[in-house]
Scaffold this motif. Structure first.
Motif, short mmCIF file in Angstrom:
data_model
loop_
_atom_site.label_atom_id
_atom_site.label_comp_id
_atom_site.label_asym_id
_atom_site.label_seq_id
_atom_site.Cartn_x
_atom_site.Cartn_y
_atom_site.Cartn_z
N LEU A 1 2.32 15.31 10.89
CA LEU A 1 1.06 15.19 10.18
C LEU A 1 0.13 16.31 10.64
CD1 LEU A 1 -0.10 13.12 8.16
CD2 LEU A 1 -0.97 11.84 10.11
N ILE A 2 -0.44 17.07 9.71
CA ILE A 2 -1.27 18.22 10.06
C ILE A 2 -2.51 17.77 10.82
CG2 ILE A 2 -2.61 20.14 9.11
CD1 ILE A 2 -0.47 20.22 6.82
N SER A 3 -3.17 16.71 10.33
CA SER A 3 -4.33 16.12 11.01
C SER A 3 -4.47 14.69 10.49
CB SER A 3 -5.60 16.92 10.72
OG SER A 3 -6.09 16.63 9.42
N ASP A 4 -5.37 13.93 11.08
CA ASP A 4 -5.61 12.56 10.61
C ASP A 4 -6.06 12.53 9.15
OD1 ASP A 4 -4.93 11.66 13.12
OD2 ASP A 4 -7.00 11.24 13.75
N THR A 5 -6.79 13.57 8.73
CA THR A 5 -7.26 13.59 7.34
C THR A 5 -6.16 13.97 6.35
OG1 THR A 5 -8.04 15.87 7.54
CG2 THR A 5 -9.65 14.12 8.02
N HIS A 6 -4.99 14.31 6.84
CA HIS A 6 -3.85 14.62 5.98
C HIS A 6 -2.98 13.39 5.73
CE1 HIS A 6 -5.06 18.75 6.92
NE2 HIS A 6 -4.39 19.08 5.82
N LEU A 7 -3.48 12.23 6.09
CA LEU A 7 -2.84 10.96 5.72
C LEU A 7 -3.67 10.39 4.58
CD1 LEU A 7 -0.90 8.58 5.96
CD2 LEU A 7 -2.32 7.71 7.84
N ILE A 8 -3.09 10.35 3.39
CA ILE A 8 -3.79 9.90 2.19
C ILE A 8 -3.42 8.43 1.94
CG2 ILE A 8 -4.24 10.41 -0.24
CD1 ILE A 8 -4.79 12.74 1.88
N LYS B 1 3.83 21.59 3.88
CA LYS B 1 5.22 21.89 3.51
C LYS B 1 5.95 20.68 2.92
CE LYS B 1 4.86 26.07 4.99
NZ LYS B 1 4.58 27.09 4.01
N LYS B 2 5.43 19.48 3.20
CA LYS B 2 6.12 18.28 2.73
C LYS B 2 5.13 17.15 2.51
CE LYS B 2 10.20 17.16 4.42
NZ LYS B 2 11.26 16.67 5.35
N LEU B 3 5.35 16.39 1.44
CA LEU B 3 4.59 15.18 1.15
C LEU B 3 5.57 14.02 1.26
CD1 LEU B 3 3.38 17.61 -0.65
CD2 LEU B 3 2.21 15.80 -1.87
N VAL B 4 5.28 13.08 2.15
CA VAL B 4 6.15 11.93 2.35
C VAL B 4 5.45 10.70 1.77
CG1 VAL B 4 7.35 10.49 4.04
CG2 VAL B 4 7.13 12.96 4.44
N ASP C 1 0.82 -1.20 0.00
CA ASP C 1 0.00 0.00 0.00
C ASP C 1 0.86 1.25 0.00
OD1 ASP C 1 -2.46 -1.44 0.20
OD2 ASP C 1 -2.07 -1.75 2.33
N CYS C 2 0.43 2.21 -0.78
CA CYS C 2 1.07 3.53 -0.81
C CYS C 2 0.27 4.48 0.08
CB CYS C 2 1.10 4.04 -2.24
SG CYS C 2 1.60 5.76 -2.35
N SER C 3 0.97 5.25 0.87
CA SER C 3 0.37 6.30 1.69
C SER C 3 1.17 7.58 1.48
CB SER C 3 0.44 5.94 3.18
OG SER C 3 -0.13 4.68 3.42
N VAL C 4 0.50 8.70 1.65
CA VAL C 4 1.18 9.99 1.57
C VAL C 4 0.87 10.76 2.85
CG1 VAL C 4 1.58 12.09 0.24
CG2 VAL C 4 0.84 10.00 -0.93
#
Length: 192
Positions: free
Chosen positions: A55-62, A106-109, A43-46
């Protein structure tokens, strides 16, 4: 012709592809000829991080259960879960619209993990030909590619790449850092 990155290498997306507005980030892999009794569900996550590298919030985990970023334009969108990795090319794809990403991001991991790795007795040492690539949405040309060539024989989670904003310019780093402990290990790192 795509630029091939090596581990730790950083590059400006503007220099790599002048005028780049949106890209898809494709991740792919093949399973070595091993039989663990189960398909490999990678699985890929961002992780969308703020200034504090958290992480800004839980909804910022894609990821497969939260396919779109919470901003109104859905600037980051996961295109769906591939349960087996079968077939050629990209196994999972994430669309990124650089012109719409909110200033707070500021960053996408970009992270890949093996679903139920412990239960299935699987690790990234059983995977080969893994890559992450960035493709310009407009031209459909591959801009950057990072082939993960290390032997990750005990790792069940990998940070493959980071895209970050520095001085108003988006840049990409080829990371290739492996973790034991699956997605939880990465969540521990980026949760506040």
């Amino acid at each position: 012709m795509a630029i091939s990155l090596s581990k730790g290498q950083r590059i400006s997306l503007e220099k790599a592809s002048p005028g780049l507005k949106a890209a898809f980030v494709g991740l792919g892999w093949d399973v070595k000829k091993v039989d663990t009794g189960s398909d490999f569900d990678i699985d890929c996550s961002v992780f969308l991080l703020g200034e504090n590298e958290k992480l800004i919030s839980d909804t910022h985990l894609i990821f497969y259960n939260n396919l779109k970023s919470p901003d109104p334009d859905h600037s980051v969108e996961h295109m769906g879960d591939n349960l087996t990795g079968a077939g050629e090319g990209d196994d999972e794809v994430v669309l990124v619209n650089f012109t719409k990403i909110p200033n707070e991001v500021k960053k996408l991991v970009f992270v890949v993990t093996i679903h139920e790795a412990d239960k299935r007795q699987q690790n990234f040492g059983q995977i080969e030909n893994a890559f992450v690539r960035l493709v310009d949405v407009q031209t459909k040309e591959e801009v950057l590619r990072y082939d993960l060539t290390e032997d990750y024989s005990i790792e069940t989670a990998l940070i493959t790449a980071e895209i970050y904003n520095k001085d108003g310019e988006w840049r990409m780093t080829a990371v290739g850092s492996g973790y034991e402990g699956g997605l939880q290990a990465i969540l521990n790192r980026y949760s506040s």
